[in-house]
Design a protein around this motif. Structure first.
Motif, PDB file in Angstrom:
ATOM      1  N   VAL A 112       0.921  -1.224   0.147  1.00 56.12           N
ATOM      2  CA  VAL A 112       0.090  -0.096   0.013  1.00 56.12           C
ATOM      3  C   VAL A 112       0.938   1.186  -0.096  1.00 56.12           C
ATOM      4  O   VAL A 112       2.166   1.307   0.628  1.00 56.12           O
ATOM      5  CB  VAL A 112      -0.955  -0.051   1.231  1.00 56.12           C
ATOM      6  CG1 VAL A 112      -1.892  -1.208   1.295  1.00 56.12           C
ATOM      7  CG2 VAL A 112       0.011  -0.028   2.458  1.00 56.12           C
ATOM      8  N   PHE A 113       0.373   2.367  -0.429  1.00 51.55           N
ATOM      9  CA  PHE A 113       1.000   3.465  -0.194  1.00 51.55           C
ATOM     10  C   PHE A 113       0.913   3.931   1.107  1.00 51.55           C
ATOM     11  O   PHE A 113       0.096   3.744   1.732  1.00 51.55           O
ATOM     12  CB  PHE A 113       0.452   4.807  -1.111  1.00 51.55           C
ATOM     13  CG  PHE A 113       0.640   4.497  -2.719  1.00 51.55           C
ATOM     14  CD1 PHE A 113       1.962   4.984  -3.067  1.00 51.55           C
ATOM     15  CD2 PHE A 113      -0.378   4.175  -3.440  1.00 51.55           C
ATOM     16  CE1 PHE A 113       2.050   4.630  -4.483  1.00 51.55           C
ATOM     17  CE2 PHE A 113       0.054   3.949  -4.699  1.00 51.55           C
ATOM     18  CZ  PHE A 113       1.296   4.278  -5.415  1.00 51.55           C
ATOM     19  N   ILE A 114       2.157   4.445   1.696  1.00 48.92           N
ATOM     20  CA  ILE A 114       2.297   5.033   2.873  1.00 48.92           C
ATOM     21  C   ILE A 114       2.295   6.486   3.189  1.00 48.92           C
ATOM     22  O   ILE A 114       3.238   7.130   2.343  1.00 48.92           O
ATOM     23  CB  ILE A 114       3.728   4.346   3.701  1.00 48.92           C
ATOM     24  CG1 ILE A 114       3.664   2.940   3.557  1.00 48.92           C
ATOM     25  CG2 ILE A 114       3.933   4.816   5.067  1.00 48.92           C
ATOM     26  CD1 ILE A 114       2.467   2.019   4.147  1.00 48.92           C
ATOM     27  N   VAL A 115       1.576   7.100   3.823  1.00 45.85           N
ATOM     28  CA  VAL A 115       1.553   8.472   4.003  1.00 45.85           C
ATOM     29  C   VAL A 115       2.463   8.815   5.199  1.00 45.85           C
ATOM     30  O   VAL A 115       2.371   8.126   6.299  1.00 45.85           O
ATOM     31  CB  VAL A 115       0.162   8.930   4.499  1.00 45.85           C
ATOM     32  CG1 VAL A 115       0.087  10.506   4.757  1.00 45.85           C
ATOM     33  CG2 VAL A 115      -0.970   8.772   3.278  1.00 45.85           C
ATOM     34  N   PRO A 116       3.743   9.508   4.896  1.00 40.61           N
ATOM     35  CA  PRO A 116       4.621   9.896   5.909  1.00 40.61           C
ATOM     36  C   PRO A 116       4.297  10.517   7.075  1.00 40.61           C
ATOM     37  O   PRO A 116       3.214  11.074   7.023  1.00 40.61           O
ATOM     38  CB  PRO A 116       5.785  10.635   5.160  1.00 40.61           C
ATOM     39  CG  PRO A 116       5.562  10.295   3.801  1.00 40.61           C
ATOM     40  CD  PRO A 116       4.089   9.934   3.685  1.00 40.61           C
ATOM     41  N   GLY A 117       4.780  10.324   8.363  1.00 36.83           N
ATOM     42  CA  GLY A 117       4.419  10.748   9.493  1.00 36.83           C
ATOM     43  C   GLY A 117       3.964  10.098  10.690  1.00 36.83           C
ATOM     44  O   GLY A 117       3.379  10.611  11.574  1.00 36.83           O
ATOM     45  N   SER A 118       4.136   8.745  10.582  1.00 36.85           N
ATOM     46  CA  SER A 118       3.497   7.844  11.763  1.00 36.85           C
ATOM     47  C   SER A 118       4.200   8.206  13.069  1.00 36.85           C
ATOM     48  O   SER A 118       3.659   8.331  14.053  1.00 36.85           O
ATOM     49  CB  SER A 118       3.693   6.644  11.344  1.00 36.85           C
ATOM     50  OG  SER A 118       3.091   5.928  10.257  1.00 36.85           O
ATOM     51  N   THR A 119       5.594   8.568  12.942  1.00 36.69           N
ATOM     52  CA  THR A 119       6.321   8.944  13.950  1.00 36.69           C
ATOM     53  C   THR A 119       7.421  10.135  13.616  1.00 36.69           C
ATOM     54  O   THR A 119       7.631  10.281  12.342  1.00 36.69           O
ATOM     55  CB  THR A 119       7.381   7.887  14.545  1.00 36.69           C
ATOM     56  OG1 THR A 119       8.275   7.549  13.493  1.00 36.69           O
ATOM     57  CG2 THR A 119       6.394   6.529  14.872  1.00 36.69           C
ATOM     58  N   GLN A 120       7.924  10.850  14.611  1.00 42.14           N
ATOM     59  CA  GLN A 120       9.029  11.762  13.970  1.00 42.14           C
ATOM     60  C   GLN A 120      10.004  11.135  13.258  1.00 42.14           C
ATOM     61  O   GLN A 120      10.483  11.769  12.205  1.00 42.14           O
ATOM     62  CB  GLN A 120       9.568  12.546  15.262  1.00 42.14           C
ATOM     63  CG  GLN A 120       8.240  13.522  15.850  1.00 42.14           C
ATOM     64  CD  GLN A 120       8.993  14.264  16.995  1.00 42.14           C
ATOM     65  OE1 GLN A 120       9.815  13.947  17.558  1.00 42.14           O
ATOM     66  NE2 GLN A 120       8.488  15.556  17.186  1.00 42.14           N
ATOM     67  N   VAL A 121      10.495  10.094  13.910  1.00 40.81           N
ATOM     68  CA  VAL A 121      11.517   9.468  12.879  1.00 40.81           C
ATOM     69  C   VAL A 121      11.376   9.061  11.679  1.00 40.81           C
ATOM     70  O   VAL A 121      12.114   9.423  10.771  1.00 40.81           O
ATOM     71  CB  VAL A 121      12.309   8.332  13.736  1.00 40.81           C
ATOM     72  CG1 VAL A 121      13.403   7.692  13.216  1.00 40.81           C
ATOM     73  CG2 VAL A 121      12.559   8.670  15.359  1.00 40.81           C
ATOM     74  N   SER A 122      10.338   8.397  11.458  1.00 39.34           N
ATOM     75  CA  SER A 122       9.866   7.888  10.152  1.00 39.34           C
ATOM     76  C   SER A 122       9.482   8.875   9.222  1.00 39.34           C
ATOM     77  O   SER A 122       9.978   8.825   8.069  1.00 39.34           O
ATOM     78  CB  SER A 122       8.710   7.085  10.295  1.00 39.34           C
ATOM     79  OG  SER A 122       7.499   7.624  10.654  1.00 39.34           O
ATOM     80  N   ALA A 123       9.039   9.994   9.648  1.00 37.98           N
ATOM     81  CA  ALA A 123       8.508  11.097   8.861  1.00 37.98           C
ATOM     82  C   ALA A 123      10.204  11.842   8.477  1.00 37.98           C
ATOM     83  O   ALA A 123      10.507  12.120   7.411  1.00 37.98           O
ATOM     84  CB  ALA A 123       8.057  12.262   9.591  1.00 37.98           C
ATOM     85  N   ALA A 124      11.176  11.889   9.491  1.00 34.96           N
ATOM     86  CA  ALA A 124      12.298  12.475   8.987  1.00 34.96           C
ATOM     87  C   ALA A 124      13.265  11.599   7.972  1.00 34.96           C
ATOM     88  O   ALA A 124      13.807  11.970   7.090  1.00 34.96           O
ATOM     89  CB  ALA A 124      13.209  12.756  10.097  1.00 34.96           C
TER      90      ALA A 124
END
Length: 182
Positions: A112-124
């Motif tokens: 699936v497409f993942i929308v960034p931003g689940s955690t601060q680390v994953s977003a960075a």
């Protein structure tokens, strides 16, 4: 020691092992993108409590310095590059592939497409991935403009963006999407 040299006041920047090029050159854009990716990975690493993921990010930061040196080497002196220091190696690319395979085996990717931003680390980390992809595009443009570009440097950038995607999924943990507000 002064940090400023004034050498770039004319709109040029120095190449590794001598020579200068315009700061508006697409090769300089590529090097700047790699530098930005190193910084964004540093932000992710500073936020990261998982020592293993932090070590993976740190190692990529160090390797991206090698990519930048490889890209920024004066074409007349490319034979003076040092493998793994100022020249991307096959082992660097192979190491990325092995690490990707290990991480995907531990946490299979969802289709699936993942929308960034689940955690601060994953977003960075996802932010770093986009910067690495931009660097890759600029390296292709630099090669098409006639710059001598190492095929391994380009391959490394392609593969490291894949690895960074996988690392972002690990950093996101089990919850990758916020709840719907329907």
């Amino acid at each position: 020691m002064r940090i400023y040299t004034k050498a770039g006041d004319d709109g040029t920047t120095g190449l590794f092992l001598g020579g200068r090029v315009s700061k508006a050159d697409v090769l300089v854009d590529a090097c700047g993108d790699v530098d930005e990716a190193v910084a964004v990975l540093g932000t992710a690493r500073a936020l990261c409590a998982d020592e293993r993921l932090a070590a993976i990010l740190f190692d990529r930061q160090r390797e991206l310095f090698v990519v930048a040196a490889d890209l920024a080497t004066n074409p007349a002196h490319r034979d003076r590059r040092t493998p793994g220091v100022s020249q991307v190696t096959r082992e660097m690319v192979d190491g990325l592939e092995s690490l990707i395979d290990t991480l995907v085996a531990e946490r299979p990717l969802r289709p699936v497409f993942i929308v960034p931003g689940s955690t601060q680390v994953s977003a960075a980390v996802d932010h770093a991935r986009t910067v690495i992809r931009r660097a890759e595009r600029h390296v292709v443009q630099a090669a098409e403009a006639g710059h001598e570009v190492s095929p391994l440097a380009l391959e490394y950038l392609n593969r490291v963006s894949d690895l960074v995607f996988v690392v972002a999924r690990h950093a996101a943990g089990e919850v990758e999407e916020p709840p719907s507000h329907d």
